[in-house]
Write a protein that holds these residues in place. Structure first.
Motif, short mmCIF file in Angstrom:
data_model
loop_
_atom_site.label_atom_id
_atom_site.label_comp_id
_atom_site.label_asym_id
_atom_site.label_seq_id
_atom_site.Cartn_x
_atom_site.Cartn_y
_atom_site.Cartn_z
N ASN A 90 65.04 13.34 -26.05
CA ASN A 90 64.35 13.77 -25.00
C ASN A 90 63.10 12.93 -25.31
N CYS A 91 62.71 12.85 -24.22
CA CYS A 91 60.74 11.92 -24.68
C CYS A 91 60.44 12.67 -23.46
N GLU A 92 59.12 13.36 -23.95
CA GLU A 92 58.47 13.85 -23.07
C GLU A 92 57.94 12.88 -21.84
N ASN A 93 57.68 11.08 -21.87
CA ASN A 93 57.41 10.61 -20.73
C ASN A 93 58.90 9.53 -21.14
N SER A 94 58.74 8.52 -20.27
CA SER A 94 59.81 7.12 -20.16
C SER A 94 58.96 6.39 -21.61
N VAL A 95 59.42 6.42 -22.36
CA VAL A 95 58.78 5.37 -23.30
C VAL A 95 59.70 3.61 -23.42
N ASN A 96 59.20 3.42 -24.52
CA ASN A 96 59.45 2.05 -24.81
C ASN A 96 59.99 1.91 -26.35
N ALA A 97 60.90 1.77 -26.84
CA ALA A 97 61.21 2.06 -28.14
C ALA A 97 62.55 1.40 -28.46
N THR A 98 62.49 1.72 -29.65
CA THR A 98 63.34 0.69 -30.71
C THR A 98 63.98 1.66 -31.48
N ASP A 110 64.06 1.49 -22.67
CA ASP A 110 63.14 2.26 -22.10
C ASP A 110 63.49 3.69 -22.00
N PHE A 111 63.25 4.83 -22.40
CA PHE A 111 64.10 5.59 -23.25
C PHE A 111 63.18 6.88 -22.70
N SER A 112 63.95 7.81 -22.66
CA SER A 112 63.33 9.10 -21.39
C SER A 112 64.39 10.49 -21.89
N GLN A 113 65.69 10.46 -20.92
CA GLN A 113 66.36 11.43 -21.11
C GLN A 113 67.99 10.69 -22.21
N THR A 114 67.97 10.48 -23.17
CA THR A 114 68.85 9.09 -23.25
C THR A 114 70.27 9.71 -24.25
N GLU A 115 71.43 9.13 -24.07
CA GLU A 115 72.48 9.19 -25.08
C GLU A 115 73.29 7.98 -25.20
N ILE A 116 73.22 7.93 -27.06
CA ILE A 116 73.40 6.65 -27.39
C ILE A 116 74.97 7.36 -28.00
#
Length: 609
Positions: free
Chosen positions: A463-471, A506-512
């Motif tokens: 759960n990210c405050e804003n979309s963020v590019n990450a690994t 680009d993660f925001s509200q992401t499920e993996i």
């Protein structure tokens, strides 16, 4: 370097959190007056007549022990770590009280000495006298105090230790290198170099750097740098804390010689030595010769201190390299060491033997010969070194779960947790849930499944405050029985790196959701390959039999099948042999309390003709 997000990680309900809470209850059970007795006695602030003798600690913490008061340092360390994770105010109050009383003892001792043993122990060492591990005692006390500063924000600690530094600088200034080498040839120093280096990194006080150098054992490090075998048949837990010191010196100074010595030690003790099925390498508290195992099975395999301290060493190397082999080592030794040797909980009906006791506090060793059993220590009458590392080991699981470097996260251990961090100044909340195949009992959301799941499946939510590019990296464990697969609700790029499945997007509200195929692995003895143990993923299975039994294998059927695989809504971790003259049950070695058990079995192959 990868940074552990330990201070931002919270354990979710699971086997590690259960162990940590049992640890917390135990820390609270112990009376602070008894923890402080040797400190007050040394300072002339208390006498045994003020205590009920039946309450006074026994064993290695007894008033006449030459290492009395050591456990209190470990107790402070455990209190600090658990408080940092849980906010337990009772632990915080107890820890602060013990620190304040040690400060009072220091003042009564003249303002510098704050230890539970006499100064003359160390003074006599300079004259050629011998006492039991006096520097070791000092290290453990300082370690506990430093952890109270780092994790419980105790403001008394650094001024107290500044006075201690004066004492040690004065004590050691007239000891030549040759004399110090002789002292250290007979004296167990613990991780005193590591703690001096830690204090130097915290304060930049040159006195701590001076002590860091003076208390090193150069002959040991030089042997490692020259790639001599300085480990075989040597006392393992004397050496490992000294290597912790080298590791911390590398982090503090950047001098490559320290890192090279650490990496050589790992090569000698792990990479080239080989391991028992538990992941350990010792018997009788010494390193077994490389590849020599069958003659070293016995009642004194796997000292708990060695397990704990080697996990800490693996953590140093993992943070430096990000290589999954070190996280694999940590996982295997948590399951088959820390879980197996401490805070065992059982019920009467779980045991095949009739014992009144339903709990086990700490098992100094984990025997591996046929028909072994664990020997459990008491709460107040033993206080072995392994009793000390028990309370520390079960307070720091959060160190190993999640690491970060810039915009990359790596999940090293598959236990449930929640955490928070920042990536590119964007707040990120992360949680991991085990869907199947992990922990003490295998849980799964699909209760209608007809058979036990054959994979470890975990779900990570970002759960990210804003979309963020990450690994985000997921460890591909050594025991995986096929390709690791994943599902996600966003577009990602996938690649393998240092034993990790790395997913970038680009993660925001992401499920993996990640699936790791799991199954039974045979683990032979290095010098008797017909003797095998069984691992379910990273978990060593032990049979509830008190003798060695021959197993016959065939190519068309497995040796083990699930046993009593469903209990209410949980999947069991038990197995049973099939096709043997007498079939018998296996379960995780960490689930065994007082039963006799066998780990290794001679095997022959039967022709299908």
């Amino acid at each position: 370097m990868w940074i552990s997000l330990e201070k931002d990680v919270k354990l979710s309900p699971s086997l590690p959190s259960d162990k940590m809470h049992l640890n917390s209850f135990y820390l609270k059970e112990l009376k602070t007056d008894n923890l402080l007795l040797p400190y007050r006695e040394e300072a002339g602030l208390a006498g045994l007549l003020n205590y009920r003798l039946k309450d006074v600690h026994g064993g290695w913490d007894s008033p006449l022990s030459q290492i009395r008061g050591t456990f209190t340092g470990h107790w402070l360390s455990a209190v600090a770590h658990i408080y940092a994770q849980t906010g337990d105010k009772e632990l915080k109050v107890r820890g602060d009280f013990v620190v304040s009383e040690i400060k009072r003892c220091q003042e009564a001792n003249g303002g510098r000495w704050l230890f539970p043993i006499p100064e003359k122990y160390l003074l006599r060492l300079k004259e050629g006298g011998r006492f039991w591990a006096s520097f070791y005692v000092c290290h453990k006390v300082i370690m506990g105090l430093v952890d109270m500063h780092l994790y419980a924000q105790n403001s008394n600690v650094l001024p107290m230790l500044s006075q201690v530094a004066d004492w040690f600088v004065e004590y050691s200034q007239d000891i030549s290198r040759e004399q110090m080498n002789k002292i250290m040839d007979v004296e167990e120093t613990g991780g005193i170099v590591e703690i001096w280096a830690t204090l130097y990194s915290l304060t930049k006080d040159e006195r701590y750097k001076t002590l860091m150098i003076r208390f090193q054992r150069p002959t040991f490090m030089e042997g490692l740098l020259q790639k001599k075998d300085v480990t075989t048949n040597m006392h393992a837990n004397i050496q490992i804390p000294e290597v912790h010191g080298m590791a911390k010196c590398y982090e503090v100074t950047g001098e490559i010689k320290y890192r090279e010595a650490v990496e050589e030690f790992w090569r000698q003790t792990v990479t080239e030595r080989g391991a028992f099925a538990t992941g350990s390498q010792t018997c009788g508290e010494v390193w077994t010769p490389p590849g020599r195992q069958i003659s070293r099975l016995g009642e004194t395999n796997q000292e708990h201190c060695v397990v704990y301290n080697m996990i800490r060493l693996a953590d140093y190397l993992y943070r430096w390299t990000g290589d999954a082999i070190y996280a694999d080592y940590i996982e295997r030794n948590i399951y088959n060491g820390i879980f197996a040797q401490g805070f065992w909980q059982g019920r009467a009906q779980d045991s095949l033997c009739e014992y009144e006791a339903e709990t086990g506090l700490v098992s100094y060793y984990l025997p591996l010969s046929a028909g072994s059993h664990k020997k459990w220590g008491s709460k107040t009458q033993d206080f072995w070194c392994c009793h000390c590392t028990l309370v520390q080991a079960n307070s720091i699981y959060n160190k190993f779960y999640l690491h970060q470097k810039n915009n990359e996260l790596r999940i090293g251990q598959y236990f449930p947790f929640t955490a928070k961090t920042e990536i590119n100044n964007i707040s990120v909340n992360i949680s991991l849930e085990v869907l199947s195949g992990g922990g003490n009992m295998i849980k799964i959301n699909d209760y209608t499944a007809s058979e036990k799941p054959q994979s470890l499946s975990v779900k990570v939510i970002l759960n990210c405050e804003n979309s963020v590019n990450a690994t985000v990296g997921f460890r591909i464990p050594w025991w995986a029985k096929g390709d690791v697969t994943y599902e996600t609700n966003c577009k990602v790029k996938a690649e393998n790196n240092n034993g990790f499945l790395m997913l970038t997007g680009d993660f925001s509200q992401t499920e993996i959701t990640v699936h790791i195929p799991r199954g039974i692995t045979l683990w032979p003895l290095a010098d008797a390959t017909n003797y095998n143990a069984f691992l379910d993923g990273p978990v060593l299975l032990a049979s509830i039999v008190n003798e060695e039994r021959q197993l016959v294998s065939t190519s068309d059927q497995p040796l083990l099948v699930p046993h009593e695989e469903k209990k209410w809504h949980d999947w069991s971790n038990q197995y049973k042999t099939i096709g043997q003259p007498i079939n018998f049950v296996f379960k995780p070695i960490y689930d065994i309390g007082f039963d006799k058990y066998t780990v290794y079995f001679p095997m022959t192959e039967k022709s299908n003709r």
